[in-house]
Design a protein around this motif. Structure first.
Motif, PDB file in Angstrom:
ATOM      1  N   ILE A 299      -5.327  57.367  86.783  1.00  0.00           N
ATOM      2  CA  ILE A 299      -5.695  55.984  87.085  1.00  0.00           C
ATOM      3  C   ILE A 299      -7.190  55.932  86.937  1.00  0.00           C
ATOM      4  O   ILE A 299      -7.927  56.582  87.690  1.00  0.00           O
ATOM      5  CB  ILE A 299      -5.214  55.602  88.509  1.00  0.00           C
ATOM      6  N   LYS A 300      -7.631  55.207  85.941  1.00  0.00           N
ATOM      7  CA  LYS A 300      -9.006  55.396  85.478  1.00  0.00           C
ATOM      8  C   LYS A 300      -9.549  54.086  84.919  1.00  0.00           C
ATOM      9  O   LYS A 300      -8.875  53.427  84.141  1.00  0.00           O
ATOM     10  CB  LYS A 300      -8.981  56.444  84.346  1.00  0.00           C
ATOM     11  N   THR A 301     -10.764  53.738  85.321  1.00  0.00           N
ATOM     12  CA  THR A 301     -11.437  52.624  84.667  1.00  0.00           C
ATOM     13  C   THR A 301     -12.559  53.177  83.815  1.00  0.00           C
ATOM     14  O   THR A 301     -13.454  53.880  84.310  1.00  0.00           O
ATOM     15  CB  THR A 301     -12.013  51.649  85.702  1.00  0.00           C
ATOM     16  N   LEU A 302     -12.493  52.904  82.528  1.00  0.00           N
ATOM     17  CA  LEU A 302     -13.546  53.317  81.590  1.00  0.00           C
ATOM     18  C   LEU A 302     -14.529  52.173  81.500  1.00  0.00           C
ATOM     19  O   LEU A 302     -14.139  51.030  81.275  1.00  0.00           O
ATOM     20  CB  LEU A 302     -12.925  53.611  80.227  1.00  0.00           C
ATOM     21  N   GLU A 303     -15.781  52.492  81.697  1.00  0.00           N
ATOM     22  CA  GLU A 303     -16.787  51.438  81.745  1.00  0.00           C
ATOM     23  C   GLU A 303     -17.679  51.530  80.513  1.00  0.00           C
ATOM     24  O   GLU A 303     -18.259  52.572  80.215  1.00  0.00           O
ATOM     25  CB  GLU A 303     -17.615  51.581  83.028  1.00  0.00           C
ATOM     26  N   GLY A 304     -17.741  50.439  79.798  1.00  0.00           N
ATOM     27  CA  GLY A 304     -18.622  50.352  78.631  1.00  0.00           C
ATOM     28  C   GLY A 304     -18.094  51.122  77.428  1.00  0.00           C
ATOM     29  O   GLY A 304     -17.110  51.854  77.508  1.00  0.00           O
ATOM     30  N   ARG A 305     -18.763  50.920  76.302  1.00  0.00           N
ATOM     31  CA  ARG A 305     -18.292  51.513  75.054  1.00  0.00           C
ATOM     32  C   ARG A 305     -18.304  53.031  75.088  1.00  0.00           C
ATOM     33  O   ARG A 305     -17.427  53.683  74.512  1.00  0.00           O
ATOM     34  CB  ARG A 305     -19.154  51.005  73.887  1.00  0.00           C
ATOM     35  N   GLU A 306     -19.280  53.586  75.805  1.00  0.00           N
ATOM     36  CA  GLU A 306     -19.380  55.040  75.851  1.00  0.00           C
ATOM     37  C   GLU A 306     -18.164  55.635  76.565  1.00  0.00           C
ATOM     38  O   GLU A 306     -17.561  56.602  76.091  1.00  0.00           O
ATOM     39  CB  GLU A 306     -20.666  55.411  76.583  1.00  0.00           C
ATOM     40  N   GLY A 307     -17.834  55.022  77.680  1.00  0.00           N
ATOM     41  CA  GLY A 307     -16.675  55.510  78.436  1.00  0.00           C
ATOM     42  C   GLY A 307     -15.398  55.403  77.631  1.00  0.00           C
ATOM     43  O   GLY A 307     -14.562  56.316  77.625  1.00  0.00           O
TER      44      GLY A 307
ATOM     45  N   VAL B 262     -13.724  51.164  69.386  1.00  0.00           N
ATOM     46  CA  VAL B 262     -14.708  50.915  70.440  1.00  0.00           C
ATOM     47  C   VAL B 262     -15.498  49.638  70.146  1.00  0.00           C
ATOM     48  O   VAL B 262     -15.846  48.885  71.063  1.00  0.00           O
ATOM     49  CB  VAL B 262     -15.643  52.138  70.604  1.00  0.00           C
ATOM     50  N   ALA B 263     -15.737  49.371  68.889  1.00  0.00           N
ATOM     51  CA  ALA B 263     -16.488  48.171  68.507  1.00  0.00           C
ATOM     52  C   ALA B 263     -15.734  46.889  68.863  1.00  0.00           C
ATOM     53  O   ALA B 263     -16.307  45.798  68.879  1.00  0.00           O
ATOM     54  CB  ALA B 263     -16.794  48.196  67.010  1.00  0.00           C
ATOM     55  N   LYS B 264     -14.464  47.031  69.153  1.00  0.00           N
ATOM     56  CA  LYS B 264     -13.683  45.863  69.570  1.00  0.00           C
ATOM     57  C   LYS B 264     -13.979  45.465  71.008  1.00  0.00           C
ATOM     58  O   LYS B 264     -13.487  44.444  71.497  1.00  0.00           O
ATOM     59  CB  LYS B 264     -12.175  46.153  69.443  1.00  0.00           C
ATOM     60  N   PHE B 265     -14.725  46.282  71.709  1.00  0.00           N
ATOM     61  CA  PHE B 265     -15.045  46.019  73.123  1.00  0.00           C
ATOM     62  C   PHE B 265     -16.475  45.530  73.269  1.00  0.00           C
ATOM     63  O   PHE B 265     -17.353  45.906  72.491  1.00  0.00           O
ATOM     64  CB  PHE B 265     -14.855  47.300  73.949  1.00  0.00           C
ATOM     65  N   ALA B 266     -16.695  44.707  74.284  1.00  0.00           N
ATOM     66  CA  ALA B 266     -18.046  44.256  74.598  1.00  0.00           C
ATOM     67  C   ALA B 266     -18.846  45.433  75.149  1.00  0.00           C
ATOM     68  O   ALA B 266     -18.274  46.429  75.622  1.00  0.00           O
ATOM     69  CB  ALA B 266     -17.991  43.130  75.624  1.00  0.00           C
ATOM     70  N   VAL B 267     -20.139  45.306  75.105  1.00  0.00           N
ATOM     71  CA  VAL B 267     -21.000  46.378  75.615  1.00  0.00           C
ATOM     72  C   VAL B 267     -20.740  46.594  77.107  1.00  0.00           C
ATOM     73  O   VAL B 267     -20.675  47.722  77.588  1.00  0.00           O
ATOM     74  CB  VAL B 267     -22.489  46.019  75.356  1.00  0.00           C
ATOM     75  N   ASP B 268     -20.561  45.481  77.825  1.00  0.00           N
ATOM     76  CA  ASP B 268     -20.331  45.579  79.278  1.00  0.00           C
ATOM     77  C   ASP B 268     -18.845  45.454  79.605  1.00  0.00           C
ATOM     78  O   ASP B 268     -18.441  44.735  80.498  1.00  0.00           O
ATOM     79  CB  ASP B 268     -21.114  44.481  80.006  1.00  0.00           C
TER      80      ASP B 268
ATOM     81  N   SER C 110     -16.077  35.735  73.208  1.00  0.00           N
ATOM     82  CA  SER C 110     -16.675  35.606  71.885  1.00  0.00           C
ATOM     83  C   SER C 110     -18.136  35.996  72.002  1.00  0.00           C
ATOM     84  O   SER C 110     -18.921  35.320  72.652  1.00  0.00           O
ATOM     85  CB  SER C 110     -16.523  34.165  71.404  1.00  0.00           C
ATOM     86  N   ASP C 111     -18.486  37.138  71.425  1.00  0.00           N
ATOM     87  CA  ASP C 111     -19.868  37.626  71.446  1.00  0.00           C
ATOM     88  C   ASP C 111     -20.416  37.559  70.028  1.00  0.00           C
ATOM     89  O   ASP C 111     -19.895  38.215  69.127  1.00  0.00           O
ATOM     90  CB  ASP C 111     -19.927  39.085  71.928  1.00  0.00           C
ATOM     91  N   ALA C 112     -21.449  36.767  69.874  1.00  0.00           N
ATOM     92  CA  ALA C 112     -22.076  36.638  68.551  1.00  0.00           C
ATOM     93  C   ALA C 112     -21.036  36.319  67.483  1.00  0.00           C
ATOM     94  O   ALA C 112     -21.024  36.897  66.399  1.00  0.00           O
ATOM     95  CB  ALA C 112     -22.840  37.926  68.202  1.00  0.00           C
ATOM     96  N   GLY C 113     -20.118  35.461  67.853  1.00  0.00           N
ATOM     97  CA  GLY C 113     -19.171  34.974  66.861  1.00  0.00           C
ATOM     98  C   GLY C 113     -17.934  35.815  66.690  1.00  0.00           C
ATOM     99  O   GLY C 113     -16.975  35.406  66.049  1.00  0.00           O
ATOM    100  N   ALA C 114     -17.923  36.999  67.298  1.00  0.00           N
ATOM    101  CA  ALA C 114     -16.734  37.850  67.151  1.00  0.00           C
ATOM    102  C   ALA C 114     -16.094  38.044  68.518  1.00  0.00           C
ATOM    103  O   ALA C 114     -16.789  38.115  69.534  1.00  0.00           O
ATOM    104  CB  ALA C 114     -17.124  39.190  66.555  1.00  0.00           C
ATOM    105  N   ASP C 115     -14.773  38.132  68.533  1.00  0.00           N
ATOM    106  CA  ASP C 115     -14.087  38.365  69.800  1.00  0.00           C
ATOM    107  C   ASP C 115     -14.174  39.832  70.177  1.00  0.00           C
ATOM    108  O   ASP C 115     -13.768  40.706  69.397  1.00  0.00           O
ATOM    109  CB  ASP C 115     -12.610  37.958  69.674  1.00  0.00           C
ATOM    110  N   THR C 116     -14.672  40.079  71.363  1.00  0.00           N
ATOM    111  CA  THR C 116     -14.619  41.451  71.884  1.00  0.00           C
ATOM    112  C   THR C 116     -13.920  41.423  73.233  1.00  0.00           C
ATOM    113  O   THR C 116     -13.914  40.414  73.934  1.00  0.00           O
ATOM    114  CB  THR C 116     -16.022  42.056  72.073  1.00  0.00           C
ATOM    115  N   ALA C 117     -13.357  42.582  73.564  1.00  0.00           N
ATOM    116  CA  ALA C 117     -12.652  42.670  74.847  1.00  0.00           C
ATOM    117  C   ALA C 117     -13.665  42.834  75.963  1.00  0.00           C
ATOM    118  O   ALA C 117     -14.540  43.690  75.902  1.00  0.00           O
ATOM    119  CB  ALA C 117     -11.689  43.845  74.830  1.00  0.00           C
ATOM    120  N   TRP C 118     -13.508  42.000  76.960  1.00  0.00           N
ATOM    121  CA  TRP C 118     -14.350  42.145  78.150  1.00  0.00           C
ATOM    122  C   TRP C 118     -13.626  43.063  79.150  1.00  0.00           C
ATOM    123  O   TRP C 118     -14.193  44.010  79.663  1.00  0.00           O
ATOM    124  CB  TRP C 118     -14.630  40.766  78.741  1.00  0.00           C
TER     125      TRP C 118
END
Lengths: 611, 611
Positions: free
Chosen positions: A58-66, A39-45, A118-126
């Protein structure tokens, strides 16, 4: 510790290296079942859209919680691995790198699309799209694995291909039962039928018309596709390069008929479904059909309603309809202008069908008044083609290497939650480009809108499937007064006129109700019962909390191409693009169930609206 | 002066640089109308094959003399320029560099293929292919220039597409005359019809069957294509990736029927040509046809016979045919095995049809004897696919980027004069690969050959169109004795047997004459008259001076797809590959004449044989 700003870890790395690193780390997290790390590999949004590869939904998970919730439930069973790029990732600007990927799960192979930031220097999935493409050991016979056709060597079965087909057709629905029954044989049913055939899932597509394609042929004579050819290909067999940009209805009818035969889709014409009921104990349906006068009872395990995403015609009730002496009919039954030359027509409604019908009427010497009951979104066809679709679906796109598959997946990779943000600038540009056009139309009294958030046509289509006209000429006829315009609600009809709420009387020899369609679960109500229709709830729409698409937010189109609250009942349809693309995911869901592959559904949607 | 061996001028140059230099110099020579300089660009043993771009003919010029003669006559009027590579040339080894090229002429655009060899330090052309692809100002509407379909804005013609089509169909052949009449609506006539439709040449394709595709459907039930799918695509609309490798006859029949519809080919079914005569003064034909019982007189300018490259069935005459009590028929009328279960069949002949028919008969419990009258070339289907076609027409080829167009042009780029040199090693390899198979077959008494020069199947096809079987299983049935074998000529029939020259009597309830077909000008004799048939002479074959293909050397297939000695009479046909590829050149020749573009024919072939 230091407060020197460090260079981002991604600086100087190629898009390929950044994506490779992300995928490797993501895969390692999945392999170790470390949801938190994944989950940490994903951006907050962030958004992760899954088409039946992780969720059997068929599902879109939104945010880290999802994402965390889904992975907690599904990471182990999915057992995804082998993540890799399909081609060199690209830098899309604005700090975003995007990549086409592929991967495997315990039971299948998938493709996907990844956008890294790139968020704060690290690549996260948008955004991440994961889409199942085939089931292991159940791959479609095509390309190198296509069937041979001729049986080389001595064949113990001496029947010819035609004889085998004939025997199969005689047995299917009688001595053998289809696993899936598809009700409705328009483009949706046919595309799904072709995919099921390819996947070896016994199915029948039933349709009330005489032959495939009549769904188009029987409509008003000026009807053409409003979407261009590049957007309209069916699975497996794209239109040839000499196919018109906007196919006339009879030509598309011929194509559908041809396609059905060539794809060997088991198709029952002249067949009407009378009733359907689900046997909970047996977990299969009993469907009574009338096949060209013969009563047949079918026992399919799965039932797909592909009777048109627009659902049943909404025919309004007005006082005086019984005394009106002329013709009156819903737009879906409008025969075209030929019978009305020299007469007066009133068309109630101001969306696509209303415009098409008014244009054909006035061009054939009919006196036509369009009754606009609410504002309408208008976009010129060529502007929509250039600005709305051109990057993905156009000759330009084809020439730049864009394939239909890639275009579909690109489109699918944009999360519905933020899709309007991509759409609004397109319509801003269209508004500017066609300024004169809109001014002329407004000057004629036509009430325009651009959707509640100015996001234009495609969002209206996804949210409510109505409220717009793709202009192919009728708007000019309104602007110049050739098509007369009236406003307001219809109050009643007299023997020879339509009277509006403000007392305006519109003389009429024919009244056309271009008043749209209800939710598709109306078909389920008719066929199965109101209880089942209510159990599955409204079909179509995103829960955008805009007109005709009430909230709460659902994140995906309600009940389309995915499991519903009624076991073994599915809805399929949409435009040709959706019929093509989503038929794959529906077919894979049906195939998995047919083969007994476990398909635990993650996040089955709640029902918030009955229709 | 020095006798030091100088480095060749081409040393160290890239293939691109070598081809660019050659093309630039060649173009300069053409521009300055310097035939001698242009000819010097070719090797002494060179070949220039032109498909209607320089010669308005299908012509292979052999050696510098042949090239000089053509250029002297045609260089000025052709006005070729703009020679350039289409992609990076490749080094094919052995000192040969090959390149895909494109160019323009005064009236059209062409593509081509060039093989350079370094001779005495200078690059000379070994082979050159030039092929017209389109006529300027008469380009086909496709891709970016495809028709719109829907008429945007107000259309003065209020008829729908279907209504326009219907009106056109009603008028064509009655109040309006086709420019071209195509007799025969199999794959050849249909492919040509589709191209003429695309090019806007008014044409009718007439065929005696009930519907397109019946040419296949009506044959014996086990018939499948013997060529694989990659070789068989029709123009514009390739088969889908789930199409069988070897399509069964009824499936290809369905494809042809719907292709005809989708391509909007004007097609008259149930139509028989009764007679045709050419009016020299008017330069057009009078053709009497029976259209489903109605007598219609057509007045086309051009007449194309596309009645089957194999020509008319050759039905042998034997004493006793009148007393034979069972069924007897030519292979083209063989109904399949169903009526003969438990009976005895004698099949006279040992080529493709004979094998197919014997296999189906024996698999259905018929006692079958094949009468081999002369040796036959046999090649296993998978060996032919792997070694004969695999580089150009296979899934492997597709995956390596080979397109159908490129494969066709590659094939076309090999001069017929030396084609056998490329074929012999392929069949050497096949002979080795399938050694056991051939030994078993020979042990069963089957007489094998490999063509007079061991060049195998394709050369036999091009030279005589007969003499072979592509094995899909019948050979094993011969090897194991399931299909019995007899040898020699038929002497006579009795009431219940076929008696061979050596006195052997073969008991028979049915006799099938799988005895092949005559030259296509037999159709012209029937339809137009023996004088015209004799004037155009033999159709098919290269003049290779091998069995059934007498010399002198012609360099191209006689009378196929090109002008004949009878004005405005053309022959079209061949396998699906040829129907696809050569229909383009025939269609362009007809289009040019329709548009009044001068088409002076260079090197119209002499007639050496009447049939």
């Amino acid at each position: 510790m230091t407060d020197t700003i460090e260079k981002p870890a991604t600086a100087g790395l190629s898009p390929q290296a950044r994506v490779d690193a992300w995928l490797a780390d993501f895969e390692a997290a999945l392999a170790s079942r470390d949801v938190e790390r994944a989950v940490a590999k994903f951006a907050v949004d962030s958004f992760w859209r899954d088409l039946v590869s992780f969720t059997w939904n068929i599902k879109t998970l939104e945010g880290r919680e999802g994402i965390a919730d889904m992975l907690t439930e599904r990471a182990v069973a999915t057992d995804a691995a082998g993540f890799r790029t399909r081609e060199t990732p690209t830098d899309d600007g604005g700090g975003v790198v995007s990549a086409w990927i592929e991967f495997e799960t315990a039971v299948g192979r998938g493709v996907g699309h990844l956008r890294l930031r790139s968020d704060a220097g690290a690549d996260t999935a948008w955004t991440l799209l994961t889409a199942l493409q085939e089931l292991k050991d159940h791959e479609e016979p095509k390309g190198a694995s296509r069937v041979m056709g001729a049986v080389h060597g001595s064949d113990p079965d001496t029947r010819s291909w035609a004889e085998k087909r004939e025997d199969e057709e005689k047995a299917l629905g009688y001595s053998t039962q289809p696993y899936t029954l598809v009700v409705g044989g328009g483009q949706g049913g046919i595309a799904l039928g072709a995919r099921l055939r390819q996947l070896g899932v016994p199915a029948i597509v039933v349709d009330r018309h005489e032959r495939p394609g009549d769904q188009w042929r029987k409509r008003y004579k000026s009807l053409c596709l409003h979407d261009p050819v590049w957007y309209d290909h069916l699975p497996y067999l794209p239109f040839p390069p000499n196919w018109p940009v906007f196919a006339p209805k009879d030509k598309i009818g011929d194509w559908l008929e041809f396609y059905t035969r060539v794809m060997e889709v088991p198709y029952w014409s002249k067949t009407t479904c009378l009733s359907a009921s689900f046997d909970e104990a047996e977990q299969r349906w009993t469907v009574e059909v009338d096949r060209d006068g013969e009563r047949v009872t079918l026992r399919p395990t799965q039932l797909v309603l592909a009777t048109g995403m627009s659902g049943k015609p909404s025919v309004p009730t007005f006082p005086g309809q019984d005394v009106f002496a002329g013709d009156q009919h819903h737009s879906s039954r409008h025969p075209g202008p030929d019978a009305y030359v020299g007469k007066r027509a009133v068309v109630v409604g101001s969306n696509n069908s209303a415009h098409d019908i008014c244009k054909a009427l006035v061009e054939n010497g009919v006196d036509v008044t369009m009754v606009q009951r609410s504002s309408t979104h208008i976009v010129k066809s060529d502007s929509l083609m250039d600005l709305g679709l051109g990057d993905l679906y156009s000759e330009r796109a084809v020439n730049s290497g864009m394939t239909t598959e890639k275009a579909d997946l690109t489109f699918a990779s944009l999360p519905y939650r933020i899709m309007h943000e991509f759409q609004i600038p397109i319509y801003d540009a269209i508004r500017e480009r066609d300024k004169d056009f809109y001014e002329r139309l407004a000057a004629a009294g036509f009430e325009l809108d651009w959707g509640e958030d100015n996001s234009g046509l495609f969002m209206k289509y996804l949210r409510r499937g109505s409220g717009y006209y793709i202009d192919v000429g009728a708007s000019d006829l309104i602007a110049d007064g050739s098509i007369k315009l009236a406003h307001g609600q219809v109050d009643h009809l007299t023997e020879d006129s339509v009277v509006l709420a403000d007392g305006t009387a519109l003389p009429a020899d024919v009244v056309v109700y271009a008043t749209g369609y209800g939710s598709m679960n109306g078909w389920a109500a008719d066929l199965i019962g109101q209880d089942v229709a209510d159990k599955v709830g409204k079909v179509w729409g995103l829960g955008s909390d805009t007109l005709k698409d009430p909230g709460p937010w659902e994140g995906e189109q309600r009940n389309m191409w995915k499991p519903t609250r009624q076991d073994n009942l599915w809805f399929h349809g949409g435009n040709l693009h959706q019929s093509r693309h989503y038929s794959l995911y529906l077919a894979l869901q049906l195939k998995a169930r047919y083969e007994g592959i476990p398909t635990p559904v993650y996040g089955l949607a709640e029902v918030h609206h009955l229709s």
